[in-house]
Write an enzyme that holds these catalytic residues in place. Sequence first.
Site, PDB file in Angstrom:
ATOM      1  N   ALA A   5       0.849  -1.199   0.000  1.00  0.00           N
ATOM      2  CA  ALA A   5       0.000   0.000   0.000  1.00  0.00           C
ATOM      3  C   ALA A   5       0.882   1.246   0.000  1.00  0.00           C
ATOM      4  O   ALA A   5       1.950   1.274   0.615  1.00  0.00           O
ATOM      5  CB  ALA A   5      -0.905   0.003   1.226  1.00  0.00           C
ATOM      6  N   ILE A  18      -3.932   3.922 -35.112  1.00  0.00           N
ATOM      7  CA  ILE A  18      -3.529   5.325 -35.185  1.00  0.00           C
ATOM      8  C   ILE A  18      -2.023   5.416 -35.473  1.00  0.00           C
ATOM      9  O   ILE A  18      -1.220   4.780 -34.781  1.00  0.00           O
ATOM     10  CB  ILE A  18      -3.852   6.044 -33.861  1.00  0.00           C
ATOM     11  CG1 ILE A  18      -5.357   6.026 -33.617  1.00  0.00           C
ATOM     12  CG2 ILE A  18      -3.307   7.467 -33.854  1.00  0.00           C
ATOM     13  CD1 ILE A  18      -5.752   6.539 -32.243  1.00  0.00           C
ATOM     14  N   TYR A  49       7.104  11.826  -4.453  1.00  0.00           N
ATOM     15  CA  TYR A  49       6.862  10.387  -4.311  1.00  0.00           C
ATOM     16  C   TYR A  49       8.172   9.650  -4.113  1.00  0.00           C
ATOM     17  O   TYR A  49       8.310   8.836  -3.184  1.00  0.00           O
ATOM     18  CB  TYR A  49       6.125   9.873  -5.544  1.00  0.00           C
ATOM     19  CG  TYR A  49       5.986   8.366  -5.589  1.00  0.00           C
ATOM     20  CD1 TYR A  49       5.129   7.708  -4.719  1.00  0.00           C
ATOM     21  CD2 TYR A  49       6.690   7.601  -6.515  1.00  0.00           C
ATOM     22  CE1 TYR A  49       4.980   6.323  -4.764  1.00  0.00           C
ATOM     23  CE2 TYR A  49       6.555   6.229  -6.573  1.00  0.00           C
ATOM     24  CZ  TYR A  49       5.706   5.598  -5.695  1.00  0.00           C
ATOM     25  OH  TYR A  49       5.581   4.229  -5.745  1.00  0.00           O
TER      26      TYR A  49
END
Length: 319
Positions: free
Chosen positions: A72, A193, A143
């Site tokens: 987590a 594409i 982070y």
Amino acid sequence: MPKNVFLTGATGFVGGATLRRLVHSGFNVTVALRSGAQLVEDGVSKVYVSGFDGATSWNDSLKAVDVVIHAAARVHVMNDTEVDPLAAFRRVNVEGTLSLARQAASAGVKRFIFISSIKVNGEGTEPGIAYSPDDKPAPADPYGISKMEAEQNLRALAVETGMDVVIIRPVLVYGPGVKANFRNMMRWLEAGIPLPFGAIHNKRSLVALDNLVDLIVTCISHPAATNETFLVSDGDDLSTTRLLRKMATALGRSARLLPIPAWVLQNGAALLGRKDLSNRLCGSLQVDISKTRSLLEWSPPVSVDDALKATAQHFRESK
């Protein structure tokens, strides 16, 4: 052989796959879930908490646990709206991790496996020069900084308490159910594409979800994993061009790639304020997994082609 495993992040991409592997392998698993979270998995004990931070009390849920796998985290957020992003990352990724680890050590848990990030090493490498687990950390965003600080605190806790700490730093993880840019690339390719990525000569390490999970499970009991840090990848670094061609093959499509030079794309992205995206598509980021291979006698069990095939199949079936 440890049998009782406590897992956080079980509703996430990596944590969910880890949970399925643990259950299939016969481990007794307890998962930590946020209040209200749903988890469909037979034979799993559940512990509900209001959040993952320094104030979370795990009470008796860690008793009789052999190994904690902490997957987590507050993950990397594009266009973060927090007034102080670093403080928000620290609350979950540093304070929450250290609180869980301290309570685990007090409960007699033998090993704590922390899923960190390659962002602790940095944001990119020169082609042919790979990160190693012993490099000086150089995180460039909140982070990455929070993951580095969590690692540092865990190593200190291991010395203080004697609980084993194992740190795993994955690179970009892909596999069935992958989202974000990887899924977008599959959409573009399937739609036929034309993409301006036919002349990108970078090198990037990736890791298939099954390969990462296999390493996590290996670290549950391997004696050589004690208090070590491991980098993990598929062991087959790809340019963006080569990745797109392989991905198109997995999708049963032809890759329509235009040979636009990387410097043109990078300059254009900078003008549009998307330098971060161009760095991921045109820049290199390689890791050296020789320590992981030699110390754990581990090799990635799934090839890139097989992992992309499984990813493409799930993508087509879930549309």
